[in-house]
Design a protein around this motif. Structure first.
Motif, PDB file in Angstrom:
ATOM      1  N   VAL A  70       0.846  -1.186   0.000  1.00  0.00           N
ATOM      2  CA  VAL A  70       0.000   0.000   0.000  1.00  0.00           C
ATOM      3  C   VAL A  70       0.887   1.243   0.000  1.00  0.00           C
ATOM      4  N   GLY A  71       0.568   2.198  -0.852  1.00  0.00           N
ATOM      5  CA  GLY A  71       1.356   3.417  -0.978  1.00  0.00           C
ATOM      6  C   GLY A  71       2.501   3.292  -1.963  1.00  0.00           C
ATOM      7  N   TRP A  72       3.148   2.139  -2.006  1.00  0.00           N
ATOM      8  CA  TRP A  72       4.238   1.906  -2.955  1.00  0.00           C
ATOM      9  C   TRP A  72       3.691   1.611  -4.343  1.00  0.00           C
ATOM     10  N   ASN A  73       2.545   0.944  -4.376  1.00  0.00           N
ATOM     11  CA  ASN A  73       1.842   0.688  -5.628  1.00  0.00           C
ATOM     12  C   ASN A  73       0.872   1.842  -5.862  1.00  0.00           C
ATOM     13  N   PRO A  74       1.034   2.628  -6.936  1.00  0.00           N
ATOM     14  CA  PRO A  74       0.164   3.791  -7.156  1.00  0.00           C
ATOM     15  C   PRO A  74      -1.316   3.453  -7.173  1.00  0.00           C
ATOM     16  N   GLY A  75      -1.664   2.230  -7.563  1.00  0.00           N
ATOM     17  CA  GLY A  75      -3.075   1.864  -7.626  1.00  0.00           C
ATOM     18  C   GLY A  75      -3.624   1.298  -6.343  1.00  0.00           C
ATOM     19  N   PHE A  76      -2.770   1.117  -5.335  1.00  0.00           N
ATOM     20  CA  PHE A  76      -3.197   0.510  -4.077  1.00  0.00           C
ATOM     21  C   PHE A  76      -2.995   1.548  -2.975  1.00  0.00           C
ATOM     22  N   THR A  77      -4.061   2.222  -2.602  1.00  0.00           N
ATOM     23  CA  THR A  77      -3.973   3.325  -1.652  1.00  0.00           C
ATOM     24  C   THR A  77      -4.774   3.028  -0.389  1.00  0.00           C
ATOM     25  N   GLU A  78      -4.613   3.893   0.585  1.00  0.00           N
ATOM     26  CA  GLU A  78      -5.368   3.767   1.828  1.00  0.00           C
ATOM     27  C   GLU A  78      -6.868   3.832   1.562  1.00  0.00           C
ATOM     28  N   ARG A  79      -7.252   4.606   0.576  1.00  0.00           N
ATOM     29  CA  ARG A  79      -8.672   4.742   0.235  1.00  0.00           C
ATOM     30  C   ARG A  79      -9.268   3.400  -0.158  1.00  0.00           C
ATOM     31  N   THR A  80      -8.464   2.549  -0.815  1.00  0.00           N
ATOM     32  CA  THR A  80      -8.925   1.209  -1.194  1.00  0.00           C
ATOM     33  C   THR A  80      -9.270   0.393   0.045  1.00  0.00           C
ATOM     34  N   LEU A  81      -8.434   0.470   1.061  1.00  0.00           N
ATOM     35  CA  LEU A  81      -8.668  -0.286   2.290  1.00  0.00           C
ATOM     36  C   LEU A  81      -9.853   0.280   3.066  1.00  0.00           C
ATOM     37  N   VAL A  82     -10.009   1.593   3.063  1.00  0.00           N
ATOM     38  CA  VAL A  82     -11.152   2.204   3.737  1.00  0.00           C
ATOM     39  C   VAL A  82     -12.457   1.710   3.136  1.00  0.00           C
ATOM     40  N   ALA A  83     -12.517   1.662   1.817  1.00  0.00           N
ATOM     41  CA  ALA A  83     -13.737   1.204   1.145  1.00  0.00           C
ATOM     42  C   ALA A  83     -14.055  -0.239   1.507  1.00  0.00           C
TER      43      ALA A  83
END
Length: 611
Positions: free
Chosen positions: A331-344
């Motif tokens: 998370v964060g290192w991959n541009p497509g995998f962000t904290e917002r993804t985990l929140v959802a």
């Protein structure tokens, strides 16, 4: 004026949001639980480079494949490819636990390509629970090789026939007898089943989603391809599992033990070996058992097993951002995998779905099963720790009465499970698995052993319509064997006795009148069984529909049915015949065409069912 006011408010809101903005979430490079290295492997230096192959793979990925690995992938390669003083790999088995969508496939693809194109091991065997998944990972590796200017000339051929896909590489290597020689290496794929890998000699074995291995068949078939290799590596990558993940649970517990048991999972006294179930009846205590130990088939050498687990700590909130970073190192290192993804995902997923998939945390049970949640676990005996520090069965948790024995055979006819039922000193009934072995012939000697025979009142198993039915027939006929008569009473179990036996078993469990040890084969079957319902409402475990083999469960059901069955079950005398006119008689009786009642028809139908 209004426009100015609105603009001012927007500016204040933006300023407030800027102050409250959290720092960007980045996944953690180092796993929470891992097997410690024998010596420092970081930071990179000429000294640390000589103790691992990981830095070579990292350079290969960046310079040849043009792939920038994430920090956690680099860390893992350095530690999992640690070398011993003689230059051999330290680990022969590596277990990687990590949440979904963090880059497991890329890691395995890079390693597989380096192994066949640089290191030169003859065979990489990729597997997954379904062939399609294994082939998808393989195809990604093929694409990387074909797109590389340095590697594409090495391709001998790419076989794309379904079920036989393979990437074959031709390398020129130095040889002490001649300047160069040709060497062929391959990357093949197989589905993870009991036939996978048989006939092959593998060097690198890639197992994706080990959590789906609900028995040891595939593991035994695949990993044993490395037995004759001086250098070999089994790399298993997976998300967290549950009670059905038999193989992964066992290997994870061993890995946690080697890492110092940070989560306390090794202190429960639970023995996760698949067939360590000879409890109380004396394992290997008769001549037929001498020199036979099923543990040897699965036992792992602790010094050759490496565990690397990225997971959130036990007991943390599902909203714990630090736990998110620990379980999701990309998370964060991959541009497509962000904290917002985990929140959802955290907002929408059921809690244990989110914890398993996104926090890589283990569930102690499954969401569905034949018993109310938690009831089966409440009936489990807790082992005690003896003076020597080893776990053992407490005295109050031992059967003190004579026993009855139940038999059941797995749907693939691979194993026969034997269970016993008896009474404890407190008067409660208890069931235990006591043996599980290949074939059927061992059951005769096991039951007739002088160590057991005097305590056995009888043996039963489904007499019709089941895999074990042939064995039950053989046992019944063996009483007339002139050389070695089998004198254990064999009691038929069929018809409505089957559903009555299961109904009684369910009542005993739900009413907390039945005790049992914590035995993985039994626990797995009991907590995942799917029931088949008949027209009258009666139920019984359905082996075909259940995710795990129900034979361990049905062996204990049979044993309890026989234990609680009334020995004096004599049918009442038939009522006197009613007076009838001669014209009412069915004259076809001699031709066996007499009519049957609805009850008789139901009994006939139920007697032929399987489980």
């Amino acid at each position: 004026m209004a426009a100015t006011s609105q603009a001012s408010r927007r500016g204040q809101t933006a300023a407030g949001q800027a102050k409250k903005k959290r720092p960007k979430l980045y996944g953690k490079e180092k796993p929470r639980v891992f097997t410690p290295p024998l010596r420092p492997l970081e930071p990179r230096s000429p000294e640390t480079e000589q103790w691992t192959l990981g830095y070579d793979v990292i350079d290969f990925a960046e310079e040849v494949l043009k792939i920038t690995l994430y920090p956690w992938q680099k860390w893992l390669l350095v530690h999992m490819l640690e070398l011993l003083e003689d230059g051999q790999l330290r680990f022969r088995t590596v277990i990687v636990l990590i949440a979904r969508q963090n880059g497991k496939s890329t890691l395995s693809q890079v390693l597989a390509i380096w192994i066949i194109c640089v290191w030169g091991w003859p065979l990489v065997l990729g597997t997954a629970q379904d062939l399609e998944t294994a082939e998808e990972v393989w195809q990604g590796a093929v694409d990387m090789v074909e797109e590389s200017e340095e590697l594409s000339p090495l391709i001998d051929k790419v076989v794309k026939v379904n079920g036989k896909k393979a990437l074959e590489i031709i390398r020129d290597v130095e040889d002490f007898r001649q300047a160069k020689k040709r060497s062929k290496t391959r990357y093949k794929v197989k589905a993870a089943n009991r036939k996978a890998g048989r006939g092959f000699t593998g060097n690198l074995i890639l197992l994706d989603e080990l959590r789906e291995h609900q028995n040891w068949d595939a593991w035994g078939a695949i990993t044993k391809t490395t037995m004759a290799q001086v250098e070999a590596l089994v790399l298993a990558l997976s998300n967290a599992g549950d009670v059905t993940s038999v193989v992964l649970r066992y290997l994870r517990q061993m890995g946690h033990e080697g890492a110092g048991d940070p989560d306390g999972i090794c202190q429960s006294g639970e023995d996760l070996l698949p067939d360590v179930i000879d409890l109380g009846m004396g394992k290997n205590d008769d001549p037929d058992d001498e020199g036979y130990d099923e543990d040897d088939e699965w036992e792992q050498e602790p010094d050759t097993l490496g565990l690397f687990e990225w997971s959130a700590p036990p007991g943390c909130s599902k909203w714990d951002r630090d736990g998110w970073a620990q379980a999701n190192p990309s998370v964060g290192w991959n541009p497509g995998f962000t904290e917002r993804t985990l929140v959802a995902a955290c907002k929408t997923d059921p809690e244990w779905v989110y914890r398993t998939e996104c926090l890589c945390q283990w569930s102690d049970g499954v969401l569905e099963g034949p018993f109310p949640p938690g009831v089966w676990e409440e009936g489990q005996n807790k082992p005690e720790v003896g003076p020597d520090g080893t776990t053992r069965i407490a005295e109050e948790d031992k059967i003190v009465s004579d026993v009855t024995v139940g038999l059941a055979q797995s749907s693939d006819r691979e194993y026969v499970y034997m269970a016993r039922a008896g009474y404890r000193a407190d008067g409660r009934a208890q069931v235990e698995l006591v043996a599980a072995r290949h074939g059927t012939e061992w059951t005769f000697g096991y039951l007739m052993s002088s160590k057991r025979r005097d305590s056995i009142k009888g043996v039963t198993g489904q007499s019709k319509g089941a895999q074990v039915s042939a064995l039950m027939e053989d046992l019944a006929e063996a009483k007339d064997d002139p050389e070695l008569p089998f004198d254990v009473p064999v009691v038929p179990w069929q018809g409505t006795d089957l559903t009555n036996g299961w109904a009684r078993y369910m009542d005993f469990v739900t009413e907390k009148k039945l005790r049992h040890h914590k035995q993985p084969p039994l626990d797995l079957a009991a907590t995942t069984a799917v029931l088949k319902t008949f027209s009258g409402g009666a139920t019984i475990p359905d082996d075909k529909a259940s995710p795990a083999d129900t034979a361990p469960l049905m062996a204990t059901v049979a044993a309890l049915w026989l234990l609680t069955r009334r020995d004096d079950r004599e049918l009442p005398p038939p009522p006197p015949p009613a007076a009838v006119k001669s014209t009412d008689l069915d004259t076809s009786y001699g031709n066996r065409s007499i009519g049957t009642t609805a009850g008789q028809a139901f009994t006939s139908d139920i007697s032929s069912i399987g489980f």
